[in-house]
Design a protein around this motif. Structure first.
Motif, PDB file in Angstrom:
ATOM      1  N   MET A  44       0.796  -1.242   0.000  1.00 47.24           N
ATOM      2  CA  MET A  44       0.000   0.000   0.000  1.00 47.24           C
ATOM      3  C   MET A  44       0.827   1.290   0.000  1.00 47.24           C
ATOM      4  O   MET A  44       0.277   2.363   0.187  1.00 47.24           O
ATOM      5  CB  MET A  44      -0.989   0.054   1.169  1.00 47.24           C
ATOM      6  N   VAL A  47      -0.548   3.524  -2.630  1.00 48.09           N
ATOM      7  CA  VAL A  47      -1.836   4.116  -2.227  1.00 48.09           C
ATOM      8  C   VAL A  47      -1.584   5.314  -1.311  1.00 48.09           C
ATOM      9  O   VAL A  47      -2.192   6.367  -1.470  1.00 48.09           O
ATOM     10  CB  VAL A  47      -2.720   3.063  -1.513  1.00 48.09           C
ATOM     11  N   CYS A  50       0.324   8.331  -3.434  1.00 47.57           N
ATOM     12  CA  CYS A  50      -0.299   8.927  -4.624  1.00 47.57           C
ATOM     13  C   CYS A  50      -0.907  10.296  -4.259  1.00 47.57           C
ATOM     14  O   CYS A  50      -1.832  10.382  -3.458  1.00 47.57           O
ATOM     15  CB  CYS A  50      -1.392   8.023  -5.188  1.00 47.57           C
ATOM     16  N   ILE A  55      -5.013   5.749  -6.694  1.00 54.28           N
ATOM     17  CA  ILE A  55      -4.748   4.320  -6.512  1.00 54.28           C
ATOM     18  C   ILE A  55      -5.562   3.831  -5.320  1.00 54.28           C
ATOM     19  O   ILE A  55      -5.533   4.424  -4.260  1.00 54.28           O
ATOM     20  CB  ILE A  55      -3.248   4.051  -6.283  1.00 54.28           C
ATOM     21  N   LYS A  56      -6.260   2.739  -5.552  1.00 53.98           N
ATOM     22  CA  LYS A  56      -7.084   2.158  -4.490  1.00 53.98           C
ATOM     23  C   LYS A  56      -6.795   0.662  -4.401  1.00 53.98           C
ATOM     24  O   LYS A  56      -6.440   0.022  -5.389  1.00 53.98           O
ATOM     25  CB  LYS A  56      -8.565   2.357  -4.794  1.00 53.98           C
ATOM     26  N   TYR A  57      -6.963   0.141  -3.187  1.00 55.07           N
ATOM     27  CA  TYR A  57      -6.845  -1.295  -2.978  1.00 55.07           C
ATOM     28  C   TYR A  57      -8.231  -1.900  -3.114  1.00 55.07           C
ATOM     29  O   TYR A  57      -9.196  -1.391  -2.549  1.00 55.07           O
ATOM     30  CB  TYR A  57      -6.283  -1.587  -1.588  1.00 55.07           C
ATOM     31  N   ILE A  64      -4.288  -3.822  -6.292  1.00 59.59           N
ATOM     32  CA  ILE A  64      -4.446  -2.378  -6.378  1.00 59.59           C
ATOM     33  C   ILE A  64      -4.968  -2.044  -7.772  1.00 59.59           C
ATOM     34  O   ILE A  64      -4.749  -2.789  -8.735  1.00 59.59           O
ATOM     35  CB  ILE A  64      -3.136  -1.616  -6.098  1.00 59.59           C
ATOM     36  N   CYS A  77       4.280   6.768  -7.349  1.00 60.85           N
ATOM     37  CA  CYS A  77       3.960   5.382  -6.999  1.00 60.85           C
ATOM     38  C   CYS A  77       5.098   4.442  -7.394  1.00 60.85           C
ATOM     39  O   CYS A  77       5.498   3.576  -6.603  1.00 60.85           O
ATOM     40  CB  CYS A  77       2.653   4.949  -7.660  1.00 60.85           C
TER      41      CYS A  77
END
Length: 93
Positions: A44, A47, A50, A55-57, A64, A77
């Protein structure tokens, strides 16, 4: 309110008139991040770092996901990824 304009029409030092959800800043990008999901350890860091929260999990698939509508291609990133799972590739013209 004036008619909608593209980002190319914003003067130097100008402000955008849409919030970041409505304004797709991904059009500014010259490089795009590409994730090697086999290398990604889901730490992460991307995440967290950023600056555009692009960016998301996704826990349902344990991966991701990069929202390219909002990613400006800054490369933070890729720089922060401890296992080099993200590489920046040039956008096609």
């Amino acid at each position: 309110m004036s008619e909608e304009k593209s980002w190319r029409e914003i003067p130097m030092g100008g402000l955008t008139w849409l919030n970041s959800i409505e304004y797709k800043t991904g059009e500014w990008r010259s490089f795009r991040p590409v994730v090697d999901h086999n290398k990604c350890t889901r730490c992460m860091q991307c995440v967290i770092f950023c600056p555009d929260i692009a960016i998301k999990y996704k826990p349902d698939v344990n991966m991701i996901e990069i929202n390219l509508d909002h990613c400006k291609g800054c490369g933070v990133c890729a720089e922060e990824c401890p296992v080099h799972a993200i590489t920046m590739v040039k956008e096609k013209d």
